[in-house]
Design an enzyme around this catalytic site. Structure first.
Site, short mmCIF file in Angstrom:
data_model
loop_
_atom_site.label_atom_id
_atom_site.label_comp_id
_atom_site.label_asym_id
_atom_site.label_seq_id
_atom_site.Cartn_x
_atom_site.Cartn_y
_atom_site.Cartn_z
CD GLU A 118 -2.82 1.09 2.58
OE1 GLU A 118 -2.62 -0.05 3.31
OE2 GLU A 118 -3.36 1.95 2.87
NE ARG A 159 2.04 -8.12 9.95
CZ ARG A 159 2.48 -7.04 9.13
NH1 ARG A 159 3.42 -6.24 9.05
NH2 ARG A 159 1.27 -6.42 8.58
CE LYS A 176 3.21 -0.01 4.56
NZ LYS A 176 2.73 0.01 3.32
P1 ATP Z 1 2.63 -1.98 7.56
O1 ATP Z 1 1.79 -2.10 8.74
O2 ATP Z 1 3.89 -1.34 7.84
O3 ATP Z 1 1.68 -0.92 6.66
P2 ATP Z 1 1.42 -3.69 5.71
O4 ATP Z 1 1.34 -5.22 5.88
O5 ATP Z 1 0.16 -3.11 6.04
O6 ATP Z 1 2.64 -3.27 6.39
P3 ATP Z 1 1.63 -3.33 2.94
O7 ATP Z 1 2.02 -2.24 2.05
O8 ATP Z 1 -0.06 -3.73 2.95
O9 ATP Z 1 1.99 -3.26 4.44
O10 ATP Z 1 2.37 -4.95 2.64
C1 ATP Z 1 3.12 -5.15 1.32
C2 ATP Z 1 3.26 -6.71 1.56
O11 ATP Z 1 4.59 -6.66 2.57
C3 ATP Z 1 2.24 -7.41 2.15
O12 ATP Z 1 2.29 -8.64 1.45
C4 ATP Z 1 2.43 -7.73 3.51
O13 ATP Z 1 2.01 -8.88 4.06
C5 ATP Z 1 4.17 -7.60 3.71
N1 ATP Z 1 4.63 -7.22 4.85
C6 ATP Z 1 4.34 -6.11 5.48
N2 ATP Z 1 5.06 -6.02 6.82
C7 ATP Z 1 5.73 -7.32 6.69
C8 ATP Z 1 6.68 -8.06 7.73
N3 ATP Z 1 6.88 -7.11 8.90
N4 ATP Z 1 7.10 -9.27 7.37
C9 ATP Z 1 6.68 -9.81 6.40
N5 ATP Z 1 6.01 -9.12 5.34
C10 ATP Z 1 5.48 -7.99 5.49
MG MG Z 2 -1.39 -2.02 5.34
#
Ligand code: ATP
Ligand code: MG
Length: 548
Positions: free
Chosen positions: A33, A257, A267
């Site tokens: 995102e 994760r 983020k």
């Molecule tokens: P954040 O909470 O930091 O915004 P998110 O999961 O909402 O993380 P996205 O931008 O939606 O972030 O994630 C893009 C991809 O990265 C998704 O497939 C997500 O599952 C993966 N991802 C995000 N954080 C992690 C993590 N700590 N470990 C492994 N994969 C991750």
């Molecule tokens: Mg997200």
């Protein structure tokens, strides 16, 4: 297909799928995102998604999951693309979920026509109240049995901006007594009058995650849609929607994760650190972002190695920051150019030297093609204040009156006298050098215990050094009581303004990593300029972080 052995459970699944002939080749996607800069957790997801596709001869799409207009920005889109490339991966296509808005609308209409979705007038609070609990069935919305014709008309009116935010939603008609709360008539669309970074003001209804993600996967014919564990309950919705729509059957798989201690990995939280000026920006070298790590001097190789070592697991665990540092040190030891920088200078006069002597010192003993650099040995040099001791100590590897010690790449000097200021503090040290003790051609026979780094006072240049400590005082700031920001380490940045460096560092660029002898690994900062040369400490030479 000939492949290496599977090394994690995701690869085992893919391996088995390919052997069973389920797919000709696999397609994965990395779906960030664009609401912030990528962090170490994303790096793990990138390495996994792009890594398995590479290993099994498939492809990977970069897809911006930009269905929430409020938090997204093209600055984030640009940084994400730069970070993925920098990590060393190439996508087959760049897609935006927002490119599918029209198609998603058509899918929604299909669901309504099939009687699988309805427009609901309940408020968010009312929907929550009638959801039920995990042990108690929810109640049906009074709008659940609207006719197809009425739903179609209402949904079109939603799109046309006839209703206010929150006034109406589109919901899937699934099962209000499902043991999976997400299956209890989940929202598919909500009204939002917000400007979108790509579609502008074209839309005032936006699809929810559950109605965008699986459908986007399906449109792109993603074979293995890999996400993190918190999406397990979403899988049932994912499969239900794909089945009802009769579209390409992408499959969702979940892994744990990747976390790292002494930092936060979200983020949303990282944005707070930026907005509230706890750090200087997303690329502050203390940040666990890819851009922060890059600015600090951590290499893409080291991040990839870390992700490999952290592994792909089915259960959450917290990785040690020191594991990352280990990977960084391992690589930098091989590639870093050795240089000498004195952080707290103490003047040493070599009283019997009446000329300048040109030295050639190797750039990197670990690299036989590393070459050498020229340094001038002059009669006034600087060593570290802490490398001189007045009181004799056993096993001493420092300069001390009456003792001899080697200067790196240069000569052995004999320390003779301490010259003092009026207040008795040390002004300078007087030494003599052994002319026949030059490194590599030493015939002096003088035995020494240690070697010190030094710089010539005539040629040295001032540099600013920025040293970093962990950003948080506790291992898991996000799990602590109260606000995670209460646990920020206020002393995570130390600026050294007294350092003097050998002159070759004037030519330092971002293509080189350096080892400052006996000090650690360093990397030029992006704020560096000819009048203020700035180096970030990437990591020390030894591990000071792991648990004692
Ligand atoms: P954040 O909470 O930091 O915004 P998110 O999961 O909402 O993380 P996205 O931008 O939606 O972030 O994630 C893009 C991809 O990265 C998704 O497939 C997500 O599952 C993966 N991802 C995000 N954080 C992690 C993590 N700590 N470990 C492994 N994969 C991750
Ligand atoms: Mg997200």
């Amino acid at each position: 297909m000939e492949t290496d052995k599977a090394t994690n459970f995701i690869e085992e699944i893919i391996d088995a799928d390919l052997k069973a002939g389920k797919y000709k080749s696999i397609i994965t996607r990395f779906p960030p995102e664009p609401n912030g800069y990528l962090h170490m957790g994303h790096a793990a997801s990138i390495c996994l998604n792009f890594g398995v596709a590479q290993k099994y001869g498939g492809t990977t799409n970069l897809r911006f999951d930009d269905t929430n207009p409020v938090t997204e920005d093209t600055e984030y889109v640009d940084s994400i693309m730069a970070d993925v490339k920098w990590l060393g991966f190439n996508w087959a296509n760049v897609f935006y979920a927002s490119d599918y808005f029209e198609q998603l609308y058509v899918f929604a209409v299909q669901l309504i026509q099939q009687g699988d979705a309805y427009v609901c007038d309940l408020t968010a609070d009312e929907i929550a109240a009638q959801k039920g609990t995990p042990t108690e069935a929810g109640t049906h919305s009074p709008y659940r049995d609207r006719s197809v014709a009425e739903n179609l008309a209402l949904f079109e009116a939603m799109r046309d901006g006839k209703y206010k935010e929150g006034e109406k939603t589109l919901r899937a008609k699934i099962d209000m007594s499902s043991s999976n709360m997400l299956m209890r008539d989940p929202l598919l669309y909500r009204i939002k009058f917000a400007h979108h970074h790509r579609t502008g003001d074209k839309w005032c209804i936006y699809p929810m995650y559950d109605f965008a993600h699986g459908q986007s996967d399906s449109i792109e014919k993603i074979t293995h849609s890999i996400c993190t564990l918190e999406f397990i309950p979403h899988r049932e919705v994912y499969d239900w929607l794909i089945e009802k729509l009769g579209i390409y059957p992408s499959k969702q798989y979940e892994f744990a994760r990747v976390n790292v201690n002494y930092t936060v990995m979200s983020k949303r939280k990282l944005l707070q650190l930026v907005n509230e000026n706890h750090v200087t920006g997303w690329d502050d070298p203390r940040m666990p972002t890819i851009s922060g790590m890059r600015r600090r001097g951590i290499t893409a190789n080291a991040i990839r190695t870390f992700c490999e070592k952290a592994g792909i697991a089915k259960r959450e665990k917290v990785n040690e920051f020191s594991l990352l540092e280990f990977c960084v040190r391992e690589e930098l030891n091989k590639i870093a150019l050795r240089r000498m920088v004195v952080f707290q200078p103490l003047k040493v006069v070599i009283t019997n030297l009446d000329k300048e002597i040109e030295l050639n010192i190797e750039n990197n003993p670990e690299d036989e093609n590393g070459g050498t650099r020229q340094l001038m040995f002059t009669n006034e040099i600087y060593i570290e204040q802490e490398d001189f001791v007045e009181v004799a100590q056993k096993k001493i590897f420092k300069m001390e009156v009456g003792q001899a010690i080697r200067l790196k790449g240069a000569f052995i000097v004999q320390c003779n006298e301490v010259i003092r200021n009026a207040d008795h503090s040390i002004a300078e040290i007087h030494c003599t050098y052994y002319a026949n003790s030059q490194s590599g051609q030493d015939t002096s026979g003088v035995k020494v215990q240690g070697t010190l780094h030094w710089v010539s006072s005539k040629y040295a240049i001032p540099v600013e050094i920025r040293e970093y400590d962990r950003l948080f005082k506790v291992e898991n700031p996000a799990d602590e009581e109260g606000d995670f920001k209460d646990y920020i380490n206020e002393n995570s940045l130390n600026i050294v303004n007294t350092a003097l460096a050998e002159p070759s560092l004037k030519e330092a660029t971002l293509t080189h990593h350096f080892q400052f002898l006996r000090k650690g690994y360093f990397y030029l900062d992006k704020e560096s300029n000819p009048s203020t040369i700035i180096f970030n400490k990437t990591v020390g030479l030894k591990d000071n972080w792991s648990k004692k």
